[in-house]
Design a protein around this motif. Structure first.
Motif, PDB file in Angstrom:
ATOM      1  N   ALA A  84       0.837  -1.210   0.000  1.00  0.00           N
ATOM      2  CA  ALA A  84       0.000   0.000   0.000  1.00  0.00           C
ATOM      3  C   ALA A  84       0.868   1.256   0.000  1.00  0.00           C
ATOM      4  CB  ALA A  84      -0.932  -0.002   1.209  1.00  0.00           C
ATOM      5  N   THR A  85       2.009   1.179   0.706  1.00  0.00           N
ATOM      6  CA  THR A  85       2.864   2.374   0.771  1.00  0.00           C
ATOM      7  C   THR A  85       3.664   2.579  -0.521  1.00  0.00           C
ATOM      8  OG1 THR A  85       4.649   1.181   1.869  1.00  0.00           O
ATOM      9  CG2 THR A  85       3.072   2.319   3.282  1.00  0.00           C
ATOM     10  N   LEU A  86       3.556   1.644  -1.461  1.00  0.00           N
ATOM     11  CA  LEU A  86       4.178   1.883  -2.768  1.00  0.00           C
ATOM     12  C   LEU A  86       3.321   2.822  -3.612  1.00  0.00           C
ATOM     13  CD1 LEU A  86       5.421  -1.703  -3.767  1.00  0.00           C
ATOM     14  CD2 LEU A  86       6.770   0.205  -2.889  1.00  0.00           C
ATOM     15  N   GLY A  87       2.063   2.984  -3.214  1.00  0.00           N
ATOM     16  CA  GLY A  87       1.184   3.924  -3.917  1.00  0.00           C
ATOM     17  C   GLY A  87       0.929   3.547  -5.364  1.00  0.00           C
ATOM     18  N   LEU A  88       0.783   2.236  -5.618  1.00  0.00           N
ATOM     19  CA  LEU A  88       0.554   1.784  -7.000  1.00  0.00           C
ATOM     20  C   LEU A  88      -0.817   2.239  -7.496  1.00  0.00           C
ATOM     21  CD1 LEU A  88       1.886  -1.873  -6.664  1.00  0.00           C
ATOM     22  CD2 LEU A  88       2.978  -0.001  -7.887  1.00  0.00           C
ATOM     23  N   ASP A  89      -0.879   2.586  -8.777  1.00  0.00           N
ATOM     24  CA  ASP A  89      -2.140   2.990  -9.377  1.00  0.00           C
ATOM     25  C   ASP A  89      -3.126   1.812  -9.340  1.00  0.00           C
ATOM     26  OD1 ASP A  89      -3.979   4.500 -11.058  1.00  0.00           O
ATOM     27  OD2 ASP A  89      -3.395   3.104 -12.637  1.00  0.00           O
ATOM     28  N   PRO A  90      -4.288   1.967  -8.690  1.00  0.00           N
ATOM     29  CA  PRO A  90      -5.204   0.829  -8.536  1.00  0.00           C
ATOM     30  C   PRO A  90      -5.685   0.262  -9.869  1.00  0.00           C
ATOM     31  CG  PRO A  90      -6.043   2.771  -7.359  1.00  0.00           C
ATOM     32  CD  PRO A  90      -4.787   3.187  -8.034  1.00  0.00           C
ATOM     33  N   GLY A  91      -5.887   1.131 -10.859  1.00  0.00           N
ATOM     34  CA  GLY A  91      -6.292   0.643 -12.180  1.00  0.00           C
ATOM     35  C   GLY A  91      -5.224  -0.256 -12.778  1.00  0.00           C
ATOM     36  N   GLY A  92      -3.974   0.117 -12.584  1.00  0.00           N
ATOM     37  CA  GLY A  92      -2.865  -0.696 -13.078  1.00  0.00           C
ATOM     38  C   GLY A  92      -2.774  -2.018 -12.337  1.00  0.00           C
ATOM     39  N   VAL A  93      -3.012  -1.985 -11.020  1.00  0.00           N
ATOM     40  CA  VAL A  93      -2.992  -3.225 -10.240  1.00  0.00           C
ATOM     41  C   VAL A  93      -4.091  -4.163 -10.740  1.00  0.00           C
ATOM     42  CG1 VAL A  93      -3.303  -4.234  -7.944  1.00  0.00           C
ATOM     43  CG2 VAL A  93      -2.025  -2.100  -8.197  1.00  0.00           C
ATOM     44  N   PHE A  94      -5.277  -3.601 -10.983  1.00  0.00           N
ATOM     45  CA  PHE A  94      -6.388  -4.417 -11.486  1.00  0.00           C
ATOM     46  C   PHE A  94      -6.017  -5.051 -12.830  1.00  0.00           C
ATOM     47  CE2 PHE A  94      -9.905  -4.519 -14.521  1.00  0.00           C
ATOM     48  CZ  PHE A  94     -10.691  -5.505 -13.955  1.00  0.00           C
ATOM     49  N   LEU A  95      -5.500  -4.232 -13.734  1.00  0.00           N
ATOM     50  CA  LEU A  95      -5.134  -4.755 -15.062  1.00  0.00           C
ATOM     51  C   LEU A  95      -4.053  -5.830 -14.957  1.00  0.00           C
ATOM     52  CD1 LEU A  95      -5.010  -1.723 -17.529  1.00  0.00           C
ATOM     53  CD2 LEU A  95      -6.598  -3.652 -17.538  1.00  0.00           C
ATOM     54  N   GLY A  96      -3.070  -5.577 -14.098  1.00  0.00           N
ATOM     55  CA  GLY A  96      -1.975  -6.534 -13.938  1.00  0.00           C
ATOM     56  C   GLY A  96      -2.469  -7.859 -13.390  1.00  0.00           C
ATOM     57  N   LYS A  97      -3.328  -7.783 -12.381  1.00  0.00           N
ATOM     58  CA  LYS A  97      -3.864  -9.020 -11.798  1.00  0.00           C
ATOM     59  C   LYS A  97      -4.744  -9.744 -12.817  1.00  0.00           C
ATOM     60  CE  LYS A  97      -3.361  -8.600  -6.922  1.00  0.00           C
ATOM     61  NZ  LYS A  97      -2.522  -9.801  -6.946  1.00  0.00           N
ATOM     62  N   THR A  98      -5.470  -8.967 -13.620  1.00  0.00           N
ATOM     63  CA  THR A  98      -6.321  -9.584 -14.646  1.00  0.00           C
ATOM     64  C   THR A  98      -5.469 -10.284 -15.705  1.00  0.00           C
ATOM     65  OG1 THR A  98      -8.048  -7.931 -14.291  1.00  0.00           O
ATOM     66  CG2 THR A  98      -8.100  -9.114 -16.385  1.00  0.00           C
ATOM     67  N   VAL A  99      -4.389  -9.642 -16.112  1.00  0.00           N
ATOM     68  CA  VAL A  99      -3.509 -10.256 -17.116  1.00  0.00           C
ATOM     69  C   VAL A  99      -2.928 -11.567 -16.573  1.00  0.00           C
ATOM     70  CG1 VAL A  99      -1.291 -10.016 -18.317  1.00  0.00           C
ATOM     71  CG2 VAL A  99      -2.924  -8.129 -18.328  1.00  0.00           C
TER      72      VAL A  99
END
Lengths: 219, 215
Positions: free
Chosen positions: A85-100
């Protein structure tokens, strides 16, 4: 967003390769579920490929839920979750990455289980091959819906409510479209009419996920 | 602009209807070391999480690194703090180097920062070892390497001395002294007092989610 998506997808797939949960748990579970489905139908009906598409997608739904739970577990431990969480990753990017990552895992499992439908449920090989493109799109949509479902059922207030259960019908259009398209490829109707539904659903779930994943994950 | 890196005024944190922190007032000046003490369940971890934007403020007011905890999106704060929890903070199935590479890429840090960070925490020879194969003390050092790469304004460490041997404790004391000398602030929870070599330490004692005493 794309940079984060690639980073998260690569990390999830690397973790999966190392832990081999897909190899030792998910694929055997899917194969066993498909085999039991064939046995439950009995030798007379299992020999008819009409049941194969529905059983394949039902088993893939269970596989999706299992794989989503695993994908969530990678990040779910309290310390890891806080550190990430403290890396501040873009949530949309996390969603896309997990989906891929989940899509790749479902494609691998799906390819093996498609072979299983040919062997165990006697689905026509040529029809199954013709359906594979549609199956790939439907599994990608299942992955996107699955990651969203995982955000609802992961750690947090949402998991204690009926919300995760109520979100399960979101998979219904994908099961119907996937089954119809596969059946069409086996010779019972128009393939692309149903395939288009899977494609539209994929785009819709991706858009929803990019917009909502951060809110769902945060809650 | 506040003169403090972090300041809380009458802060309240409620989770599932239960107040975890109540009426907490705290100020963290730049380049200082603050020690949170207290028994289990006193609210030390929750206070660190509040300062890191990992839990929301339910009442009162506060700002950390210029982010208003009551009004601003606390996700904006998270990139500016360094967090080391007492649980495992890494991906067990990734190696030391892979964990740090992931963090560096996520933060947009140059990968050249990896080697000095590993060298500093004494893990250079373990860089290809999976995190799950590290001892508890080595995992703690991996967390510190992660923080060194981040170079945050505010370091938040939950029980960092746990599972460290005497060498590890001395190493941590030295690291803290260097970090403070470099101008960053540290808030750390610990059951024991910090090393005598650290110099001035602001101690805040928590009991039952409230500040009982400070020195």
């Amino acid at each position: 967003m794309i940079r984060v998506a690639l980073l998260v997808a690569a990390k999830d797939l690397r973790v999966e390769l190392r832990s081999r949960v897909l190899l030792w748990q998910v694929v055997p579970f899917g194969a066993m579920a498909l085999l039991l489905s064939g046995l439950a139908l009995g030798p007379a009906r299992a020999g008819h490929s009409g049941a194969a598409p529905g059983l394949f997608f039902l088993v893939m739904l269970f596989v999706t839920l299992l794989t989503v739970a695993r994908s969530r577990a990678i990040d779910a431990r309290a310390g890891t979750r806080d550190s990430i969480a403290t890396l501040g990753l873009d949530p949309g990017g996390v969603f896309l990455g997990k989906t891929v990552a989940l899509t790749v895992e479902l494609w691998v499992t799906g390819a093996l289980l498609l072979a299983g439908t040919v062997v165990v449920l006697h689905a026509n090989l040529a029809g199954t091959l013709a359906a594979s493109g549609n199956v790939a799109v439907t599994l990608a949509a299942l992955a996107a819906a699955g990651v969203l479902h995982g955000a609802l059922s992961g750690p947090g207030d949402g998991s204690a409510t009926l919300l995760p259960l109520l979100s399960l019908p979101a998979f219904a259009p994908l099961l119907i479209a996937g089954e119809r398209a596969y059946s069409a490829a086996l010779g019972h109707g128009a393939l692309w009419a149903w395939g288009t539904i899977s494609l539209v659903a994929l785009v819709a779930y991706l858009a929803l996920g990019i917009l909502l994943y951060g809110v769902l994950d945060e809650s | 602009m506040s003169e403090f890196v972090a300041s809380l005024n009458d802060a309240l944190v409620v989770r599932s209807g239960f107040p975890l922190l109540s009426g907490v007032t705290l100020e963290v000046a730049p380049a200082t070391l603050t020690l949170l003490t207290g028994p289990n369940g006193a609210g030390k971890t929750t206070l660190l999480q509040l300062l890191g934007g990992l839990v929301g403020l339910s009442g009162g007011s506060g700002q950390v690194c210029g982010v208003d905890l009551a009004r601003d999106d606390r996700r904006a704060l998270r990139r500016r703090v360094g967090w080391l929890g007492h649980d495992s903070s890494f991906y067990d199935d990734l190696s030391v180097r892979e964990n740090l590479t992931f963090a560096a890429k996520a933060l947009g840090r140059p990968l050249e920062d990896l080697a000095p960070a590993l060298e500093r925490v004494g893990l250079r020879d373990r860089s290809e070892v999976l995190a799950r194969r590290l001892s508890a003390g080595q995992r703690r050092r991996l967390g510190l390497a992660w923080l060194l790469m981040r170079r945050p304004e505010l370091w938040l460490l939950d029980e960092p001395y746990a599972a460290l041997d005497e060498d590890g404790r001395r190493f941590l004391d030295g690291l803290f002294a260097d970090v403070v000398a470099a101008g960053a602030s540290i808030v750390v929870s610990a059951h024991d007092h910090l090393g005598a070599t650290l110099g001035a330490v602001n101690t805040v004692h928590l009991v039952g989610g409230r500040v009982e005493s400070r020195s």
